[in-house]
Design an enzyme around this catalytic site. Structure first.
Site, mmCIF file in Angstrom:
data_model
loop_
_atom_site.group_PDB
_atom_site.id
_atom_site.type_symbol
_atom_site.label_atom_id
_atom_site.label_comp_id
_atom_site.label_asym_id
_atom_site.label_seq_id
_atom_site.Cartn_x
_atom_site.Cartn_y
_atom_site.Cartn_z
ATOM 1 N N PHE A 20 48.382 31.867 51.063
ATOM 2 C CA PHE A 20 47.461 31.709 52.190
ATOM 3 C C PHE A 20 47.053 30.255 52.365
ATOM 4 C CE2 PHE A 20 46.731 36.130 51.022
ATOM 5 C CZ PHE A 20 46.645 36.763 52.253
ATOM 6 N N ASP A 21 46.910 29.856 53.610
ATOM 7 C CA ASP A 21 46.145 28.661 53.938
ATOM 8 C C ASP A 21 44.672 29.061 53.823
ATOM 9 O OD1 ASP A 21 45.408 26.105 55.138
ATOM 10 O OD2 ASP A 21 45.014 27.273 56.952
#
Length: 630
Positions: free
Chosen positions: A308-309
């Site tokens: 994930f960002d």
């Protein structure tokens, strides 16, 4: 001719059915000739659509199920098996009709989307309200939408307020309150209220048009299973013809050979995988998840590692300025004005947040004379002849900007509190620090827990943000790893290393900076509502409501779809095996075999249609969503 028959398939099927019942009524009576003529009539009426499809296949140099049935029916007529020829043709035509109807239901999500396309728009031109076809609206038009009306463009509300039903875009049925300054999307509908919208995107450029295009493309895309079954049937179908000839040579029984030919048709086998894929993709579209094809679904189901960002993905992407610290070169509002003017060209969440803060304070902004985005570190701009650098420590170091120990301690303190510290230099001298804070998405813990339960082994966060903020988010969500202060190229390299270790990786992000990593991953996920066009185009799947529960729904749906395909394949192969055994043992005949064959086709379709009811709402019930403290 073929088109006319296709349009009247329902009537032809009904007529053939009535005649067949009429003929069977005379069974055992003295009117044998009338019965035989009626049975032949049923065979011809029901057989014409089948024969035309077989002819089309021959022209394309392909073997089709219709061709096998046509050969068998002609053979049955030649040997005087009129009852069986009539029953077989009727059952096949009736099954084909039911199959088409049920397939329509699996594609209903796309049809519903197309039906929601606005046809007209009311706009203000030269002070006059006029209603025009939506195709004639141009960018910059002022569009009026009242209660019950559909929004025909993507744009910004410039007047009024309303409750909008945005389910077509986000999958959420609860109306959203919209006011001046909010973004609205084509295809959504006003439940109550009145708004005037400035058209930003029109026609094929709207999010709604792109959704329709993506779903159309996705439903035509095939999984590996579908591709294999298509290759298999291309060999299997002519093989059945050869085997039927061998059965006749060995037994000299024409009836047995014809029965073998029909019963061995791979109907359920050919349709089982595609109908599952279409149903799964349709379910995703209905729930605000655009999965770009069967092949994506296939890869998605095998993912074991999530990356994930942070900003806009694990967090809401709606940060707020919490503090502005001037280094003494400029007053606070002057510093904000200069930075916000530079950020007017930015696509980044943090840049937009600074611009929004300036607008709230009523500060007038001007576009920069020059600007250049430094991916992963910030923005360079020329404002009023002064060179500005706006970004993180790396950008300051790259521009030889000295940060005093006092301001460094201040920045670290803000970061430990969960803020992102944005450093600003003017002509290579530190001008100040703007602190921005974001909130973790309320549904993030539930979504991550659900995906772990479904087989995800490792969850990692990659971010360009500072270590302190990243550590707080990772700890709050119980992530396995986090890696801060990364450039876009660093994220790509990290994902490639995971793949080299044998992991199947899904990457979720929302910004321009995330596009390279999204493209590098086995499955790229973009946040649609707050995401950029490039990340949405690069991604394999798009979450239209920016909800991580949609991510867990898409992952669970992919696994359910692949399971469904396997169930259909086993059911189809098992049915053919049982039927062929029954035929060779003499316990299954042409008419009864065709009935079971058509029943198996409908059974795999009905099994696939279960996917249309697959829903992630149960997750919301299991996990009570509440704010997460980082």
């Amino acid at each position: 001719m073929a088109g006319l028959i296709h349009q009247n398939k329902k009537k032809i099927t009904f007529l053939a059915g009535i005649l067949l019942i009429f003929a069977l009524f005379f069974n055992g009576m003295a009117l044998i000739e009338l019965q035989q003529l009626t049975l032949i009539a049923v065979t011809v009426i029901a057989g014409i659509p089948i024969g035309l499809k077989a002819l089309q296949a021959i022209r394309m140099k392909a073997f089709s199920i219709e061709m096998l049935v046509t050969i068998a029916v002609v053979g049955a007529l030649v040997i005087g098996e009129y009852t069986e020829s009539a029953v077989v043709t009727f059952l096949f035509l009736f099954g084909d009709y039911l199959e088409a109807r049920t397939l329509e239901k699996t594609r209903s999500s796309l049809k519903n989307l197309i039906d929601l396309t606005p046809g007209e728009a009311t706009i203000i031109r030269e002070g006059i309200n006029i209603t025009i076809p939506v195709e004639e609206v141009v960018t910059g038009d002022r569009v009026i939408i009242r209660t019950g009306g559909k929004i025909p463009v993507d744009g910004t509300i410039i007047s009024g307020q309303a409750l909008l039903v945005e389910a077509v875009i986000t999958g959420e049925s609860v109306p959203a309150s919209k006011k001046k300054g909010d973004i609205v999307y084509s295809g959504t509908m006003i439940e109550s209220g009145y708004i005037e919208v400035l058209a930003d995107k029109i026609g094929d450029d709207t999010i709604f048009a792109k959704i329709i295009e993506l779903v159309e493309e996705a439903q035509d895309s095939k999984t590996k299973t579908e591709k294999f079954l298509n290759r298999f049937s291309a060999v299997y179908t002519p093989g059945v013809v050869v085997l039927s000839i061998m059965v006749y040579i060995l037994t000299l029984d024409v009836h047995l050979a014809i029965t073998f030919l029909v019963i061995a048709c791979p109907g359920a086998l050919v349709i089982g995988a595609p109908v599952s894929s279409v149903a799964g993709i349709g379910n995703g579209a209905k729930n605000g998840v655009l999965i770009k094809g069967g092949e994506v679904m296939d890869r998605f189901a095998k993912v074991d590692t999530l990356v994930f960002d942070k900003t806009g993905t694990l967090t809401k992407g709606k940060p707020q300025v919490t503090d502005i610290k001037s280094a003494g070169l400029l007053a606070e509002n002057d510093l904000l004005q200069m930075v916000a003017s530079a950020e007017t060209v930015s696509e980044h969440h943090l840049g937009k947040t600074i611009v929004k803060e300036a607008e709230i304070r009523g500060i007038k902004l001007a576009a920069p004379e020059k600007s250049k985005v430094k991916k992963g570190s910030g923005l360079m701009a020329l404002i009023g002849g002064h060179c500005l650098a706006i970004g993180n420590r790396k950008l300051m170091e790259a521009n030889d900007v000295e940060i005093s120990p006092e301001l460094m301690d201040y920045a670290i303190g803000r970061e430990k509190m969960g803020n992102t510290a944005i450093f600003i230099s003017k002509d290579r001298k530190l001008a100040g620090i703007i602190s921005i804070a974001d909130q973790i998405r309320e549904d993030a813990p539930a979504a991550l827990a659900e995906m772990r339960k479904n087989g995800i082994k490792r969850i990692i966060m990659l971010t360009g943000d500072n270590r302190f903020t990243a550590e707080r988010v990772a700890a709050a969500l119980g992530l396995d790893e986090f890696h801060p202060e990364l450039l876009p190229a660093d994220k790509v390299k990290f994902i490639q290393n995971l793949q080299a270790e044998g992991h199947i990786v899904a990457m979720a992000g929302d910004g321009v900076n995330d596009a390279p990593a999204i493209a590098a991953a086995d499955i790229g996920i973009a946040m649609g509502e707050g995401g950029t066009d490039i990340s949405m185009e690069t991604a394999d799947a798009v979450l239209m409501a920016d909800q991580l529960l949609q991510f867990s729904h898409a992952f669970s749906l992919s696994k359910a779809t692949i399971r469904n395909m396997k169930q259909n394949t086993v059911l189809a192969v098992g049915t053919v095996a049982v039927l062929l055994t029954g035929v060779l043992m003499g316990s299954i005949h042409l008419a009864s075999g065709m009935f079971i064959h058509e029943a198996s086709v409908l059974l795999v379709i009905l099994n696939a249609m279960r996917l249309m009811r697959f829903n992630h709402n149960k997750i919301k019930k299991e996990f009570k969503l509440r704010p997460v403290q980082a």
